[in-house]
Every structure is written in structure tokens, then in C-alpha cells.
Write a protein that holds these residues in place. Structure first.
Motif, PDB file in Angstrom:
ATOM      1  N   THR A  44      39.382  37.452  35.606  1.00 46.89           N
ATOM      2  CA  THR A  44      39.125  37.072  34.219  1.00 46.89           C
ATOM      3  C   THR A  44      38.500  38.189  33.396  1.00 46.89           C
ATOM      4  OG1 THR A  44      38.767  34.804  35.003  1.00 46.89           O
ATOM      5  CG2 THR A  44      38.050  35.311  32.760  1.00 46.89           C
ATOM      6  N   PHE A  45      37.673  39.032  34.028  1.00 44.81           N
ATOM      7  CA  PHE A  45      36.935  40.043  33.271  1.00 44.81           C
ATOM      8  C   PHE A  45      37.224  41.483  33.722  1.00 44.81           C
ATOM      9  CE2 PHE A  45      34.333  36.172  33.016  1.00 44.81           C
ATOM     10  CZ  PHE A  45      34.259  36.027  31.646  1.00 44.81           C
ATOM     11  N   ALA A  46      37.069  41.761  35.031  1.00 42.59           N
ATOM     12  CA  ALA A  46      37.123  43.151  35.491  1.00 42.59           C
ATOM     13  C   ALA A  46      38.519  43.750  35.381  1.00 42.59           C
ATOM     14  CB  ALA A  46      36.604  43.242  36.927  1.00 42.59           C
ATOM     15  N   LEU A  47      39.545  43.047  35.900  1.00 42.67           N
ATOM     16  CA  LEU A  47      40.902  43.590  35.817  1.00 42.67           C
ATOM     17  C   LEU A  47      41.405  43.703  34.383  1.00 42.67           C
ATOM     18  CD1 LEU A  47      42.888  42.135  38.858  1.00 42.67           C
ATOM     19  CD2 LEU A  47      42.102  44.473  38.488  1.00 42.67           C
ATOM     20  N   PRO A  48      41.194  42.696  33.521  1.00 44.31           N
ATOM     21  CA  PRO A  48      41.585  42.896  32.117  1.00 44.31           C
ATOM     22  C   PRO A  48      40.912  44.111  31.476  1.00 44.31           C
ATOM     23  CG  PRO A  48      41.226  40.573  32.539  1.00 44.31           C
ATOM     24  CD  PRO A  48      40.785  41.302  33.774  1.00 44.31           C
TER      25      PRO A  48
ATOM     26  N   ILE B 166      51.317  32.696  29.833  1.00 45.02           N
ATOM     27  CA  ILE B 166      50.739  32.974  28.514  1.00 45.02           C
ATOM     28  C   ILE B 166      49.221  32.980  28.579  1.00 45.02           C
ATOM     29  CG2 ILE B 166      50.407  31.956  26.225  1.00 45.02           C
ATOM     30  CD1 ILE B 166      53.364  31.139  26.310  1.00 45.02           C
ATOM     31  N   ARG B 167      48.647  32.168  29.480  1.00 42.63           N
ATOM     32  CA  ARG B 167      47.194  32.062  29.586  1.00 42.63           C
ATOM     33  C   ARG B 167      46.603  33.018  30.608  1.00 42.63           C
ATOM     34  NH1 ARG B 167      48.711  26.475  29.398  1.00 42.63           N
ATOM     35  NH2 ARG B 167      48.470  26.329  31.655  1.00 42.63           N
ATOM     36  N   HIS B 168      47.423  33.829  31.262  1.00 40.73           N
ATOM     37  CA  HIS B 168      46.914  34.729  32.302  1.00 40.73           C
ATOM     38  C   HIS B 168      46.061  35.829  31.669  1.00 40.73           C
ATOM     39  CE1 HIS B 168      46.705  37.393  35.725  1.00 40.73           C
ATOM     40  NE2 HIS B 168      47.333  36.495  36.466  1.00 40.73           N
ATOM     41  N   PRO B 169      44.793  36.005  32.111  1.00 40.00           N
ATOM     42  CA  PRO B 169      43.893  36.981  31.466  1.00 40.00           C
ATOM     43  C   PRO B 169      44.440  38.405  31.453  1.00 40.00           C
ATOM     44  CG  PRO B 169      42.660  35.544  32.936  1.00 40.00           C
ATOM     45  CD  PRO B 169      44.104  35.248  33.180  1.00 40.00           C
ATOM     46  N   VAL B 170      45.093  38.819  32.548  1.00 42.01           N
ATOM     47  CA  VAL B 170      45.604  40.194  32.599  1.00 42.01           C
ATOM     48  C   VAL B 170      46.729  40.379  31.591  1.00 42.01           C
ATOM     49  CG1 VAL B 170      46.737  41.916  34.040  1.00 42.01           C
ATOM     50  CG2 VAL B 170      44.890  40.532  34.987  1.00 42.01           C
ATOM     51  N   LEU B 171      47.622  39.394  31.463  1.00 47.00           N
ATOM     52  CA  LEU B 171      48.692  39.502  30.476  1.00 47.00           C
ATOM     53  C   LEU B 171      48.137  39.496  29.051  1.00 47.00           C
ATOM     54  CD1 LEU B 171      51.827  37.451  31.538  1.00 47.00           C
ATOM     55  CD2 LEU B 171      51.560  39.903  31.286  1.00 47.00           C
TER      56      LEU B 171
ATOM     57  N   ALA C 199      45.236  40.672  28.230  1.00 50.33           N
ATOM     58  CA  ALA C 199      44.643  42.004  28.057  1.00 50.33           C
ATOM     59  C   ALA C 199      45.718  43.056  27.803  1.00 50.33           C
ATOM     60  CB  ALA C 199      43.830  42.375  29.300  1.00 50.33           C
ATOM     61  N   ILE C 200      46.833  42.980  28.544  1.00 56.08           N
ATOM     62  CA  ILE C 200      47.921  43.934  28.335  1.00 56.08           C
ATOM     63  C   ILE C 200      48.456  43.818  26.908  1.00 56.08           C
ATOM     64  CG2 ILE C 200      50.306  44.461  28.971  1.00 56.08           C
ATOM     65  CD1 ILE C 200      49.561  43.718  31.855  1.00 56.08           C
ATOM     66  N   THR C 201      48.673  42.584  26.444  1.00 52.50           N
ATOM     67  CA  THR C 201      49.191  42.373  25.091  1.00 52.50           C
ATOM     68  C   THR C 201      48.225  42.920  24.038  1.00 52.50           C
ATOM     69  OG1 THR C 201      50.321  40.366  25.850  1.00 52.50           O
ATOM     70  CG2 THR C 201      50.025  40.642  23.479  1.00 52.50           C
TER      71      THR C 201
ATOM     72  N   LEU D  58      39.928  46.781  33.044  1.00 50.76           N
ATOM     73  CA  LEU D  58      40.557  47.952  33.644  1.00 50.76           C
ATOM     74  C   LEU D  58      41.886  48.272  32.973  1.00 50.76           C
ATOM     75  CD1 LEU D  58      40.527  50.054  35.964  1.00 50.76           C
ATOM     76  CD2 LEU D  58      41.667  48.345  37.369  1.00 50.76           C
ATOM     77  N   VAL D  59      42.679  47.238  32.707  1.00 47.60           N
ATOM     78  CA  VAL D  59      43.978  47.425  32.059  1.00 47.60           C
ATOM     79  C   VAL D  59      43.792  47.940  30.634  1.00 47.60           C
ATOM     80  CG1 VAL D  59      45.977  46.186  31.164  1.00 47.60           C
ATOM     81  CG2 VAL D  59      45.189  45.743  33.488  1.00 47.60           C
ATOM     82  N   ILE D  60      42.834  47.368  29.905  1.00 44.99           N
ATOM     83  CA  ILE D  60      42.577  47.819  28.530  1.00 44.99           C
ATOM     84  C   ILE D  60      42.171  49.293  28.528  1.00 44.99           C
ATOM     85  CG2 ILE D  60      40.999  47.570  26.573  1.00 44.99           C
ATOM     86  CD1 ILE D  60      40.987  44.552  27.163  1.00 44.99           C
ATOM     87  N   ARG D  61      41.284  49.667  29.441  1.00 48.03           N
ATOM     88  CA  ARG D  61      40.853  51.066  29.503  1.00 48.03           C
ATOM     89  C   ARG D  61      42.024  51.995  29.824  1.00 48.03           C
ATOM     90  NH1 ARG D  61      36.324  52.896  33.794  1.00 48.03           N
ATOM     91  NH2 ARG D  61      38.094  52.696  35.217  1.00 48.03           N
ATOM     92  N   ALA D  62      42.869  51.578  30.766  1.00 44.92           N
ATOM     93  CA  ALA D  62      43.999  52.427  31.159  1.00 44.92           C
ATOM     94  C   ALA D  62      44.979  52.630  30.018  1.00 44.92           C
ATOM     95  CB  ALA D  62      44.711  51.806  32.369  1.00 44.92           C
ATOM     96  N   LEU D  63      45.200  51.585  29.220  1.00 49.19           N
ATOM     97  CA  LEU D  63      46.186  51.686  28.141  1.00 49.19           C
ATOM     98  C   LEU D  63      45.643  52.346  26.882  1.00 49.19           C
ATOM     99  CD1 LEU D  63      47.973  48.220  28.453  1.00 49.19           C
ATOM    100  CD2 LEU D  63      48.860  50.463  29.103  1.00 49.19           C
ATOM    101  N   LEU D  64      44.312  52.409  26.757  1.00 51.27           N
ATOM    102  CA  LEU D  64      43.724  52.980  25.541  1.00 51.27           C
ATOM    103  C   LEU D  64      43.176  54.381  25.714  1.00 51.27           C
ATOM    104  CD1 LEU D  64      41.799  49.947  23.956  1.00 51.27           C
ATOM    105  CD2 LEU D  64      44.074  50.832  23.389  1.00 51.27           C
ATOM    106  N   GLU D  65      43.031  54.846  26.951  1.00 53.10           N
ATOM    107  CA  GLU D  65      42.385  56.141  27.129  1.00 53.10           C
ATOM    108  C   GLU D  65      43.309  57.313  26.799  1.00 53.10           C
ATOM    109  OE1 GLU D  65      41.017  56.463  31.109  1.00 53.10           O
ATOM    110  OE2 GLU D  65      42.999  56.374  32.021  1.00 53.10           O
TER     111      GLU D  65
END
Length: 308
Positions: free
Chosen positions: A41-45, A167-172, A174-176, A47-54
Motif C-alpha cells: 500500500t505504501f512502500a512499493l507505490p 483499478i484499486r491496486h495501489p501500485v497501479l 501509483a504508476i498512473t 518506490l515506483v513513483i521515485r523510479a518514474l520521476l527521478e
């Protein structure tokens, strides 16, 4: 060999710590499940946000990577499904779960920590792109086929149920969100970015601990053929098929391709038994997860050596 062990040993030591902590009663399975929900719910999202924005989106999103990794995963899914359905005469739902087991890695909990230690920063990009492929293509495909074998509502009903869950998956989510921010060139304020960094840093160690704790209650007995089929397909065929597709569709960054091969070499996702339980296949899926996770210590080491 010592260098490879230096990468893989800490990963599996953390898994072992989680296993013995749960087995000895230091933590309960409910507590481990809560830690797992924190990661998802928190850590992986984060991580994904950081990877896509850095980095600029053009440097992160590689269409050749998406095509090659997606094609390799689809091919091994098809092989696993066909073998289970045509050779072993498995049910439609059972065959779909075999296809899922051999084609979808435990990207966040096991693959990312391994790739991060072996290759560094490309691990975050590989994680983000891999999760797009898994959550948008592979998991909906498998669950739709499995639902078709379980109910008489048809393809439309199965697709609608799967879509509502994704649609409710936290990682998806975060990716969106991260893709939208990257396209619009928006960045979180420094305070928010530091919080994201802190959450992202917690993803790998907590995830590995949770994997070990979840394995402590699983028993693989009595399912030799089922377990062997899924373990061989996941640990050997999946990375080889992805490697073949990267050869045919070379990505601009060869290190990213190596990250993709290592991602594919990881065992199946930790929620595999949970997904299988809906179709009465929890025991088979849990057995496959236990055996594949244990054997992955050897197979991942081999693929780390192979990609240099």
C-alpha cells in the motif's frame, strides 16, 4: 562466485530471518500480513513513483523493453497453459493458474532487491515497467481465463470483475499518478519527495522479511508434478524466454535488459496461493511458491553470473 553470493546471500538471509521469526512465534502471521499490506500500500507505490520521476520519462519508458518482456512473459504463459491443459489434462482454471505461476515474478518483494544489489538504479525502472506488464497484461489474462473456468457469466463478467480489482491496486494507482506527473513535468515538493524516498527505502527489507514469514506456514507435500512444472517454468523458462526476446528486440540500455532477465528469474509473486484459493488451488499454488522460492537461490545466482 563469492561476488554472486555477496548479492544473493543477504536477500535469502532476510527471508530466513522472517521465516524463523514467524515460526518461533516472535511475530504472528497477522503481524506479518500487516507488514505486507504496508509494503503493497505504501512502500512499493513510493518506490515506483521515485523510479518514474527521478529521470525524464523518455529515459525511463522503453517501448522495446515493454515489448520484449511482455512478449517473453506471454510466450511462457502460453507454454505453461498449453502443457497443463493439453498434456496433463488440467482444468481451465488450473491451467490458467499454471500459466500465471510461470510468467509473473515476485517483482517487488524478491526481484527488485536482487536486481538493486546486482545492477543498481536500473532496478527501479525495471520494477515499474515490469509491474505495468504484469498488472495490465499478465494478471488480467490469467484471471480472466480462470474465471471462465469457474463461472458461466462469460468473458464480459470476468473482465469486469478483474478490472474492478486492478483499478484499486495501489501500485497501479501509483504508476498512473507518476506517469501523469512525468508527462506534465510536475514534481512533488521536497518534503513530500523525502517522505517518498523514506518509504521507498523500506520496501526491499520489509518485503523480504514478509516473504520469509509467509513461507513459514506453507507445506509443499504431495504435489511433485504440479510443483516441478511450475518451478521449472518460472525459474528457467521464463528468464530464458525473456532473454531470447531481448535478443530479438534489443533495448537501448543493455543493463536494463539484464535487469529484465533477473526480474524474470525470480520466483512467482507471493499472492499466488491467495489467487489460487478462489479456484480451489491454494495447496498447489502454495507448494509451488515454497519450492520455487527455495530453489531460486540457485537459479538466480546462475542468471546473475550469466548476465555478468
Amino acid at each position: 562466485m563469492l561476488a554472486i553470493l555477496g548479492i544473493t546471500a543477504p536477500i535469502f538471509i532476510l527471508i530466513a530471518i522472517g521465516f524463523f521469526a514467524c515460526r518461533s512465534g516472535l511475530i504472528s502471521r497477522d503481524q506479518a500480513a500487516g507488514m505486507g499490506r504496508f509494503v503493497i500500500t505504501f512502500a512499493l507505490p513510493a518506490l515506483v513513483i521515485r523510479a518514474l520521476l527521478e529521470r525524464p520519462l523518455a529515459e525511463v519508458f522503453d517501448w522495446y523493453y515493454v515489448l520484449a518482456y511482455g512478449l517473453g512473459s506471454l510466450l511462457v504463459f502460453g507454454l505453461g497453459y498449453a502443457f497443463a491443459r493439453l498434456v496433463r489434462k488440467d482444468s481451465l482454471s488450473g491451467s490458467a493458474m499454471v500459466g500465471l505461476g510461470v510468467s509473473v515474478s515476485n517483482s517487488g518483494f524478491i526481484a527488485y532487491p536482487i536486481v538493486a544489489m546486482a545492477l543498481g538504479s536500473p532496478a527501479g525502472v525495471a520494477l515499474a515497467l515490469g509491474m505495468i506488464i504484469e498488472n495490465v497484461l499478465m494478471i488480467p489474462l490469467a484471471l480472466t481465463l480462470a474465471e471462465l473456468g469457474r463461472q458461466s457469466g462469460g468473458v464480459g463478467k470476468a473482465l469486469r470483475g478483474t478490472a474492478r480489482s486492478l483499478i484499486r491496486h495501489p501500485v497501479l494507482v501509483a504508476i498512473t499518478a507518476a506517469l501523469l506527473m512525468a508527462i506534465l513535468e510536475l514534481h512533488p515538493p521536497p518534503v513530500a519527495m523525502r517522505v517518498i524516498d523514506m518509504l521507498a527505502t523500506a520496501a526491499a527489507p520489509v518485503a523480504l522479511f514478509v516473504i520469509g514469514a509467509s513461507l513459514s506456514g506453507m507445506k509443499p507435500g504431495g504435489l511433485v508434478m504440479d510443483v516441478s512444472q511450475v518451478a521449472v517454468g518460472k525459474l528457467i523458462l521464463h528468464p530464458l524466454m525473456v532473454l531470447l526476446c531481448f535478443t530479438l528486440l534489443p533495448v537501448s540500455n543493455p543493463v536494463l535488459a539484464s535487469a529484465g532477465v533477473l526480474m524474470a528469474a525470480a520466483p512467482m509473486m507471493s499472492i499466488y496461493p491467495i489467487l489460487g484459493a478462489r479456484y480451489g488451488l491454494e495447496g498447489r499454488c502454495a507448494a509451488g511458491l515454497v519450492v520455487a522460492t527455495v530453489l531460486s537461490f540457485l537459479s538466480v545466482s546462475v542468471f546473475i553470473w550469466a548476465v555478468g
